[in-house]
Each structure stands twice: as C-alpha cells, then as structure tokens.
Design an enzyme around this catalytic site. Structure first.
Site, PDB file in Angstrom:
ATOM      1  N   HIS A 167     105.772 -12.565  18.314  1.00 36.76           N
ATOM      2  CA  HIS A 167     105.237 -11.983  17.072  1.00 36.76           C
ATOM      3  C   HIS A 167     104.377 -10.761  17.400  1.00 36.76           C
ATOM      4  CE1 HIS A 167     103.111 -12.250  13.034  1.00 36.76           C
ATOM      5  NE2 HIS A 167     102.234 -11.575  13.751  1.00 36.76           N
ATOM      6  N   GLU A 168     103.457 -10.941  18.352  1.00 41.13           N
ATOM      7  CA  GLU A 168     102.522  -9.850  18.665  1.00 41.13           C
ATOM      8  C   GLU A 168     103.261  -8.646  19.265  1.00 41.13           C
ATOM      9  OE1 GLU A 168      99.553  -9.709  17.549  1.00 41.13           O
ATOM     10  OE2 GLU A 168      99.515 -11.777  16.844  1.00 41.13           O
ATOM     11  N   HIS A 203     104.947  -6.462  16.736  1.00 40.21           N
ATOM     12  CA  HIS A 203     104.083  -5.458  16.087  1.00 40.21           C
ATOM     13  C   HIS A 203     104.214  -4.106  16.796  1.00 40.21           C
ATOM     14  CE1 HIS A 203     102.122  -7.573  12.885  1.00 40.21           C
ATOM     15  NE2 HIS A 203     101.585  -8.480  13.674  1.00 40.21           N
ATOM     16  N   TYR A 210      99.547  -1.315   7.393  1.00 39.55           N
ATOM     17  CA  TYR A 210      99.092  -2.697   7.498  1.00 39.55           C
ATOM     18  C   TYR A 210      98.180  -3.106   6.342  1.00 39.55           C
ATOM     19  CZ  TYR A 210      98.308  -6.961  10.192  1.00 39.55           C
ATOM     20  OH  TYR A 210      98.295  -8.258  10.623  1.00 39.55           O
ATOM     21  N   GLU A 262     103.920  -7.970   8.856  1.00 38.11           N
ATOM     22  CA  GLU A 262     103.672  -9.332   9.335  1.00 38.11           C
ATOM     23  C   GLU A 262     104.962 -10.146   9.368  1.00 38.11           C
ATOM     24  OE1 GLU A 262     101.536 -11.523  10.626  1.00 38.11           O
ATOM     25  OE2 GLU A 262     100.538  -9.664  11.146  1.00 38.11           O
ATOM     26  N   ASP A 305      92.147 -10.220   3.775  1.00 36.13           N
ATOM     27  CA  ASP A 305      93.313 -10.193   4.668  1.00 36.13           C
ATOM     28  C   ASP A 305      94.139  -8.912   4.448  1.00 36.13           C
ATOM     29  OD1 ASP A 305      95.271 -11.111   6.492  1.00 36.13           O
ATOM     30  OD2 ASP A 305      96.362 -12.158   4.901  1.00 36.13           O
ATOM     31  N   HIS A 311      98.913 -11.649   5.653  1.00 35.36           N
ATOM     32  CA  HIS A 311      99.378 -12.912   6.254  1.00 35.36           C
ATOM     33  C   HIS A 311      99.693 -13.957   5.194  1.00 35.36           C
ATOM     34  CE1 HIS A 311      97.107 -11.071   9.609  1.00 35.36           C
ATOM     35  NE2 HIS A 311      98.027 -11.645  10.362  1.00 35.36           N
TER      36      HIS A 311
END
Ligand code: ZN
Length: 340
Positions: free
Chosen positions: A156-157, A160, A171, A180, A258, A263
C-alpha cells in the site's frame, strides 16, 4: 488514532498522540509533489538493468532519525530479525509484482532503489512512505503489532509512490480517497499474487495481522484496518470504535477530518474494485488489476479526478480487456452510474 487518543488507557493515549504528531510531519513532507522522486532520479543507476531490484533496509534503533543504519542490503542473507526480513521480503514482493505483471521497473519505472527503515521510534504505531523510503514502527504491542507484519501494508505504502509518479492524485476529498483506494487495490493484489489466491479465495482485508488479538473484528474474519469486501466491518472495538468506511455513495461521509475522509470514503472505490474482480473471476491482477493500472497511467486521469470520472475511465480502459460490463456493474452496485 483519534479514537485511541479518546478511549485508550494512558499508555495507548500517549502512543496515539505521538503517532498523530509525527504522522502529520511526514504527510506534509509527502504533499510536496515529486520533490523526493526528482532528487532520486538524478542519481546514476546505469549499472542496474531492468527487472533487477535494489533493496536496502536500515534500522532507526528506536529513534526517529532517518534513514538510520544499514542492516540488510540487496542479496545479503536473512538476518533472522523479523522486522528486517519482512521489510526486505515485502519490498521485494512489491517490486516483483509490478515487474512481472506490468513490466514496471520499480516505483518510478526507472529502477528506483527501494529503501526501508524499521524500528522507527519507540512503540511507534504506523507505517508510511515519506517520498524516499518506507518507514515502519514496531507498534505498541497492546493494540498494534509491528507494521512489517502485513505485506499489503508495505505494498500500500509503496503504491503511494507509484501514484505520486503517475497520476499525482491530490491527497484530499474524493481524489485523496482515490489515491488511498489505489494503494489498497495494489496492496491487496500484491498479497493475492504472492499467495497465489484467486479473487474468491482472497480475504480482501487490508492490514490483517497489524492488530493484536485484543482488538475485536466487526465481521467473521480477524480484525484488520479495512475490508474491501465489506467496508465498515474491519474492526468494531471499545477502544478503536467501529470501522467508519462506507461501501456505497448513499453513505458517503462529508468530513473535514482525515483530509476530507481520504481513508473513509476510499471504501466506495475499494468495494467497486472488489466487485469488479469477483464479477470477472479468476486472478484479480490479470484483468481487474490491469484495468485499474491502465487507468492510473491514463493521461485523462487528472490530479483532481473524482469518483464519477474515475469510474468512467476504468470502464473505458476495461474495453480492451473485454470486461466493460463487469466493471460497469461493479460501479453501479456502489451507486455510481457512468453514462453508457
Ligand atoms: Zn495510504
């Protein structure tokens, strides 16, 4: 983290407040567009050929200085220290997926080396991509395990970084939720590819294993960070609260928190991807994954793209893989009807 800061005991509260504090610093760093990628690109890597990965794992030794000290470089043997070896293997699995399936040579498609720092901070309960490297906390051991434990969180990271290199989805709000969601989609695909699971064999959970067994699930599966199959059921716990993700536009959450719910509302495109993959059947990365990847590379995908336009682009890109009807149906089931 906000829920833990409100409901947790003293140690948990302190952990959450610290994670929230340092998280903001690094998220702000990430919002400087492509700065780090540009710096990295200027380094010469002519000695690397395409398809060869170059990983370096560092330890921050429980401090917060980056990158830390090298503990494992490419090709060196396992250290038998779980955080180090999981980070090394997770970066490798992510590189291999993008190369094997899409012939993408690392995050920037130019062979960018993959760096990871483990043992960041003390009881630090998060993982993040700072534009140059993956950084992993050890977790507090009460609510969170070490963050290298889940391959999909590593993937996932890193994804990005791919999004930052390609579509640069802003974002915040819906474009942030798409940013996301794309990280969750490829996080899930990389786990499924590594485990050789078809769409209907996969658990479609993000971050299963990240929570200790003290945390209660909201469904018939282990507690996790998010569920693509059933957004809103990943966890339901006295300290954490309930997973806030919607699965349908009817439940879209308007919030200033957020970054405008990046998210939270990512549950909607996440569920659309899950439904598309199930509609198509077989290995999710072969068709549904290709459709989403081609959409991510599509010049028509702009940094401020919202759900409706993203859905249209996936349907457009689905045509060449002959899965247009299955993708269209998936979006309709989450309340998004693109023009036919
Ligand atoms: Zn993310």
């Amino acid at each position: 983290m906000r829920a833990i800061a409100e409901n947790g005991d003293k140690a948990a509260r302190n952990m959450a407040l610290e994670a929230l504090g340092s998280d903001m610093t690094f998220r702000n760093l990430r919002s400087v567009p492509n700065l780090h990628l540009e710096v990295i690109r200027k380094r010469p890597f002519s000695f690397m050929s395409a398809g060869e990965k170059q990983r370096t794992i560092y330890t921050a030794n429980n401090e917060q200085a980056l990158p830390g000290v090298v503990v494992r470089a490419e090709g060196s043997p396992a250290t038998c220290e779980p955080a180090v070896d999981e980070a090394y293997d997770g970066l490798g699995a992510t590189y291999d997926f993008f190369w094997d399936v899409f012939k993408r040579n690392s995050i920037d498609d130019e062979g960018m080396p993959l760096n990871g720092t483990v043992h960041f901070g003390t009881n630090y309960s998060n993982a993040f991509w700072d534009g140059q490297r993956m950084v992993f906390g050890d977790g507090d051991g009460e609510i969170f395990n070490r963050f290298t434990i889940a391959l999909d969180v590593i993937a996932h990271e890193l994804t990005h970084g791919v999004t930052e290199d390609e579509a640069q989805l802003i974002y915040t709000g819906q474009s942030g939720a798409l940013n996301e969601s794309i990280s969750d989609v490829f996080g899930a695909l990389i786990k499924q590819y590594t485990l050789k699971q078809t769409a209907d064999q996969a658990d479609w959970l993000i971050g299963s294993g990240i929570f200790t067994d003290k945390i209660k699930s909201g469904g018939d599966h282990p507690a996790a960070i998010r569920s693509m199959q059933a957004p809103g059921t990943a966890y339901d716990d006295p300290v954490l609260g309930k997973d806030p993700q919607p699965a349908h536009m009817d439940a879209f959450v308007n919030t200033f928190e957020d970054n405008g719910g990046v998210h939270i509302n990512s549950g909607i495109p996440n569920h659309a991807f899950y439904l598309a993959a199930i509609n198509i059947g077989g290995n999710a990365w072969e068709k549904a994954g290709r459709v989403w990847y081609q959409t991510l590379l599509d010049p028509a995908l702009k940094p401020n793209t919202k759900f409706q336009r993203f859905a249209e682009l996936t349907i457009e890109n689905a045509k060449r893989f002959e899965v247009e009807a299955q993708v269209r149906d998936a979006w309709q089931q989450v309340g998004i009807t693109p023009p036919s």
